[in-house]
Design a protein around this motif. Structure first.
Motif, PDB file in Angstrom:
ATOM      1  N   MET A 132       0.837  -1.195   0.000  1.00  0.00           N
ATOM      2  CA  MET A 132       0.000   0.000   0.000  1.00  0.00           C
ATOM      3  C   MET A 132       0.876   1.251   0.000  1.00  0.00           C
ATOM      4  N   ILE A 133       0.517   2.225  -0.817  1.00  0.00           N
ATOM      5  CA  ILE A 133       1.227   3.502  -0.895  1.00  0.00           C
ATOM      6  C   ILE A 133       0.284   4.603  -0.426  1.00  0.00           C
ATOM      7  N   LYS A 134       0.650   5.272   0.658  1.00  0.00           N
ATOM      8  CA  LYS A 134      -0.174   6.353   1.181  1.00  0.00           C
ATOM      9  C   LYS A 134       0.116   7.638   0.416  1.00  0.00           C
ATOM     10  N   LEU A 135      -0.947   8.345   0.026  1.00  0.00           N
ATOM     11  CA  LEU A 135      -0.814   9.616  -0.678  1.00  0.00           C
ATOM     12  C   LEU A 135      -0.892  10.769   0.320  1.00  0.00           C
ATOM     13  N   SER A 136      -0.087  11.792   0.075  1.00  0.00           N
ATOM     14  CA  SER A 136       0.075  12.887   1.057  1.00  0.00           C
ATOM     15  C   SER A 136      -0.984  13.966   0.879  1.00  0.00           C
ATOM     16  N   ILE A 137      -2.264  13.576   0.957  1.00  0.00           N
ATOM     17  CA  ILE A 137      -3.306  14.593   0.796  1.00  0.00           C
ATOM     18  C   ILE A 137      -3.839  15.081   2.133  1.00  0.00           C
ATOM     19  N   GLY A 138      -3.601  14.346   3.207  1.00  0.00           N
ATOM     20  CA  GLY A 138      -4.100  14.760   4.515  1.00  0.00           C
ATOM     21  C   GLY A 138      -3.180  15.781   5.163  1.00  0.00           C
ATOM     22  N   ALA A 139      -3.636  16.334   6.267  1.00  0.00           N
ATOM     23  CA  ALA A 139      -2.835  17.312   7.001  1.00  0.00           C
ATOM     24  C   ALA A 139      -1.725  16.605   7.769  1.00  0.00           C
ATOM     25  N   PRO A 140      -0.611  17.300   8.015  1.00  0.00           N
ATOM     26  CA  PRO A 140       0.426  16.755   8.900  1.00  0.00           C
ATOM     27  C   PRO A 140      -0.153  16.528  10.299  1.00  0.00           C
ATOM     28  N   PRO A 141       0.501  15.685  11.109  1.00  0.00           N
ATOM     29  CA  PRO A 141      -0.049  15.364  12.442  1.00  0.00           C
ATOM     30  C   PRO A 141      -0.372  16.579  13.294  1.00  0.00           C
ATOM     31  N   ALA A 142       0.522  17.584  13.296  1.00  0.00           N
ATOM     32  CA  ALA A 142       0.261  18.757  14.130  1.00  0.00           C
ATOM     33  C   ALA A 142      -0.989  19.489  13.681  1.00  0.00           C
ATOM     34  N   GLN A 143      -1.181  19.621  12.360  1.00  0.00           N
ATOM     35  CA  GLN A 143      -2.367  20.299  11.850  1.00  0.00           C
ATOM     36  C   GLN A 143      -3.623  19.477  12.092  1.00  0.00           C
ATOM     37  N   LYS A 144      -3.481  18.155  12.068  1.00  0.00           N
ATOM     38  CA  LYS A 144      -4.631  17.310  12.389  1.00  0.00           C
ATOM     39  C   LYS A 144      -5.105  17.559  13.814  1.00  0.00           C
ATOM     40  N   VAL A 145      -4.160  17.673  14.741  1.00  0.00           N
ATOM     41  CA  VAL A 145      -4.518  17.920  16.136  1.00  0.00           C
ATOM     42  C   VAL A 145      -5.212  19.271  16.271  1.00  0.00           C
ATOM     43  N   VAL A 146      -4.662  20.294  15.617  1.00  0.00           N
ATOM     44  CA  VAL A 146      -5.257  21.633  15.695  1.00  0.00           C
ATOM     45  C   VAL A 146      -6.666  21.615  15.104  1.00  0.00           C
ATOM     46  N   GLY A 147      -6.825  20.975  13.937  1.00  0.00           N
ATOM     47  CA  GLY A 147      -8.138  20.911  13.309  1.00  0.00           C
ATOM     48  C   GLY A 147      -9.143  20.152  14.155  1.00  0.00           C
ATOM     49  N   ALA A 148      -8.707  19.046  14.753  1.00  0.00           N
ATOM     50  CA  ALA A 148      -9.601  18.257  15.603  1.00  0.00           C
ATOM     51  C   ALA A 148     -10.015  19.044  16.847  1.00  0.00           C
ATOM     52  N   VAL A 149      -9.058  19.731  17.476  1.00  0.00           N
ATOM     53  CA  VAL A 149      -9.376  20.517  18.669  1.00  0.00           C
ATOM     54  C   VAL A 149     -10.348  21.638  18.334  1.00  0.00           C
ATOM     55  N   PHE A 150     -10.115  22.327  17.205  1.00  0.00           N
ATOM     56  CA  PHE A 150     -11.020  23.406  16.793  1.00  0.00           C
ATOM     57  C   PHE A 150     -12.427  22.861  16.567  1.00  0.00           C
ATOM     58  N   GLY A 151     -12.525  21.719  15.861  1.00  0.00           N
ATOM     59  CA  GLY A 151     -13.834  21.129  15.614  1.00  0.00           C
ATOM     60  C   GLY A 151     -14.539  20.724  16.890  1.00  0.00           C
ATOM     61  N   LEU A 152     -13.801  20.135  17.830  1.00  0.00           N
ATOM     62  CA  LEU A 152     -14.405  19.717  19.089  1.00  0.00           C
ATOM     63  C   LEU A 152     -14.856  20.914  19.924  1.00  0.00           C
TER      64      LEU A 152
END
Length: 230
Positions: free
Chosen positions: A1-21
């Motif tokens: 399996m080859i993962k494509l880099s379309i998602g946010a980096p881990p730090a941005q994922k945390v920020v986005g998740a916290v903002f959404g919550l």
């Protein structure tokens, strides 16, 4: 399996998740507060201390109450069975329902930040969003080129619009359609190995236009500085 880099980096994922919550928590507070404090909020807003509470009138048939008391209490409570009061859904509780869309949007933002991803397994490409994942076989799909527009330097004299390419793959049998951005969150193109993996998957497609797109992907991989389409 080859993962494509379309998602946010881990730090941005945390920020986005916290903002959404936090967004969802604000909506939940707006929803719950009137539900648990309807009588209190109503008394604060109306500031009418002469109106008795439902607890004070519990067990008294409505017909035995003076008309002024019936009118006063009916503004905040529902009579049931002619012999007492039920909390029901008062006006303040109805206002609290406005919080539901904020809860849904906040949860969507949080899930989107955490779950958005894409990967290749052979010729099969999968794109996962907030709630579900879709898979299309690039070797048989109808593949076209799209573009996403981004504004830079908004509301300034240097405002520009960047058009970044995407691949749109449709299942020819009427199945799912996926969109694969050819860039990451930072608006830089996908790494050359990922572009070549996409090209290799598409090269198995018998359609001539699809094979031409595969050749363009290899060109992008070999020329990583020429990625933005204006």
């Amino acid at each position: 399996m080859i993962k494509l880099s379309i998602g946010a980096p881990p730090a941005q994922k945390v920020v986005g998740a916290v903002f959404g919550l936090l967004f969802a928590a604000g909506g939940a507070a707006f929803l719950v507060l009137p539900l648990i404090a309807d009588n209190w909020l109503g008394s604060v807003i109306s500031a009418d201390e002469s109106c008795p509470s439902a607890d004070e009138l519990a067990g008294i048939p409505r017909d035995l109450l003076p008309e002024s008391v019936r009118d006063c209490v009916s503004n905040g409570s529902w009579f049931t069975g002619g012999s007492g009061f039920d909390d029901g859904i008062g006006a303040m509780r109805l206002i609290g329902l406005i919080g539901i869309p904020f809860i849904v949007i906040g949860l969507y933002l949080a899930l989107s930040a955490l779950r958005t991803a894409a990967w290749l397994e052979g010729t099969r490409a999968t794109v996962r969003r907030a709630f579900r994942a879709r898979t299309v076989d690039l070797a048989t799909a109808t593949i076209t080129v799209g573009a996403l527009a981004f504004r830079r330097n908004r509301e300034t004299s240097r405002e520009t619009i960047e058009r970044l390419p995407t691949l749109i793959a449709r299942d020819p049998a009427g199945g799912p359609t996926i969109t694969i951005p050819l860039h990451g969150v930072g608006m830089t193109q996908l790494p050359p190995p990922e572009l070549r993996a996409l090209a290799q998957a598409i090269e198995a497609n018998p359609d001539g236009d699809a094979r031409n797109l595969a050749a363009q992907l290899r060109t992008m991989a070999d020329n990583p500085l020429g990625v933005l389409v204006r």
